[in-house]
Design a protein around this motif. Sequence first.
Motif, mmCIF file in Angstrom:
data_model
loop_
_atom_site.group_PDB
_atom_site.id
_atom_site.type_symbol
_atom_site.label_atom_id
_atom_site.label_comp_id
_atom_site.label_asym_id
_atom_site.label_seq_id
_atom_site.Cartn_x
_atom_site.Cartn_y
_atom_site.Cartn_z
ATOM 1 N N ALA A 187 23.037 83.560 0.285
ATOM 2 C CA ALA A 187 23.011 85.171 0.623
ATOM 3 C C ALA A 187 22.010 85.191 1.853
ATOM 4 C CB ALA A 187 22.133 86.009 -0.493
ATOM 5 N N ARG A 188 20.960 84.401 1.879
ATOM 6 C CA ARG A 188 20.088 84.443 3.308
ATOM 7 C C ARG A 188 21.023 84.145 4.417
ATOM 8 N NH1 ARG A 188 17.261 81.036 6.113
ATOM 9 N NH2 ARG A 188 17.985 79.313 4.570
ATOM 10 N N GLU A 189 21.822 82.969 4.203
ATOM 11 C CA GLU A 189 22.580 82.515 5.443
ATOM 12 C C GLU A 189 23.534 83.705 5.932
ATOM 13 O OE1 GLU A 189 24.289 78.978 3.996
ATOM 14 O OE2 GLU A 189 22.518 77.876 4.110
ATOM 15 N N ARG A 231 24.201 86.638 9.583
ATOM 16 C CA ARG A 231 25.322 86.953 10.525
ATOM 17 C C ARG A 231 25.978 88.419 10.344
ATOM 18 N NH1 ARG A 231 29.346 82.317 8.668
ATOM 19 N NH2 ARG A 231 30.799 83.742 10.101
ATOM 20 N N GLN A 232 26.216 88.996 11.607
ATOM 21 C CA GLN A 232 26.590 90.474 11.460
ATOM 22 C C GLN A 232 27.878 90.445 10.541
ATOM 23 O OE1 GLN A 232 26.223 92.374 15.080
ATOM 24 N NE2 GLN A 232 26.650 94.427 14.098
ATOM 25 N N MET A 237 15.856 95.081 3.541
ATOM 26 C CA MET A 237 16.091 95.091 5.051
ATOM 27 C C MET A 237 17.582 94.900 5.233
ATOM 28 S SD MET A 237 13.085 94.920 6.298
ATOM 29 C CE MET A 237 13.148 94.003 7.846
ATOM 30 N N LEU A 238 18.244 94.351 4.715
ATOM 31 C CA LEU A 238 19.562 94.124 4.856
ATOM 32 C C LEU A 238 20.498 95.686 4.747
ATOM 33 C CD1 LEU A 238 22.405 92.517 5.396
ATOM 34 C CD2 LEU A 238 22.643 92.605 2.882
ATOM 35 N N LEU A 239 19.943 96.437 3.977
ATOM 36 C CA LEU A 239 20.680 97.676 3.765
ATOM 37 C C LEU A 239 20.209 98.663 4.970
ATOM 38 C CD1 LEU A 239 19.930 98.566 -0.123
ATOM 39 C CD2 LEU A 239 22.184 98.125 1.052
ATOM 40 N N SER A 240 18.789 98.409 5.393
ATOM 41 C CA SER A 240 18.577 99.148 6.545
ATOM 42 C C SER A 240 19.369 98.620 7.878
ATOM 43 C CB SER A 240 16.865 99.096 6.862
ATOM 44 O OG SER A 240 16.482 99.664 7.761
ATOM 45 N N ALA A 241 19.285 97.643 7.989
ATOM 46 C CA ALA A 241 20.232 97.180 9.233
ATOM 47 C C ALA A 241 21.699 97.438 9.143
ATOM 48 C CB ALA A 241 20.044 95.666 9.166
#
Length: 288
Positions: free
Chosen positions: A13-15, A19-20, A64-68
């Motif tokens: 998941a981190r990897e 990547r966008q 953080m991912l959801l925000s991005a």
Amino acid sequence: MGPDERERLFEQAREHSARQDTSVEADRLWVRVIEAYREAVRGPGPVARRDQQQLARALWRYGMLLSARGRAADGMAPGGEAVALFERVNDAVAAGGGDVTASPRDDALAELITALVDLAEVSYAAGQPATRIDLLERAVVVGLTAVGSPPSAGPRTREAMGAAYHNQAVALLHRAVTRPAPGDSLREATLAASRACELRQALLDPLRPLGLWELANTYGVYAQCLALIRDFDRAAVVLALGDRLVESLGSAGEQPAEKLRAAAEMVAREKGPSVGAVGPRRWGWRRR
């Protein structure tokens, strides 16, 4: 799911988060990772600290991912839960004693401060600027309560507190310039930027380009604060220091260079045409 499988899923998941083009897959994976670690900490017997930490890290990264991905409001809940878990871990580690400047206490404290700082930025993206300032103040207080003087903290905590002070300066500066009467916000912003500079200067390592970038970025914010409080001599010194750093960074210094240029223009504007600008400014290196 066993411990090894949980760890592998976390890394996957981190990897994908890095990547966008795989952010949608990362979203799906973090949901699985969080559920796997929830099951682990709900199990019978004592809770393994590693599982608790990994759950907190997964929730933090998911927020953080959801925000991005443009869903900052949705990122507030996992980010807030992550902070609560990091607080528990930090309290447990602190209760065990040991040197606050060394691992594991330095690591646990740094993670808590970082989670608070990141949640503050998620809240700002979610349209909650007041919450942002409150969370950044909380991050600073957490650090000060644990270590007393930030320069005497462990290396990871100093890095985290440097980020907390930098972001606090940015938030307070924004509040100062968007209000008719800045009040104490401008003075507080200047003090926070100064403290961020002090911490980041002490951590400076030519072999760590990110540290150079972070300090140059903070110089840009600090110079803007100094311009607005009309401390032009100190602003000139800070701008010169920032210029040297961004020149050493080359094209990687584009963003802090923009902050420094904005600060130089602000100094010239605040001083007025009768006094003139800080001095000659050369930006040709940015076009190379």
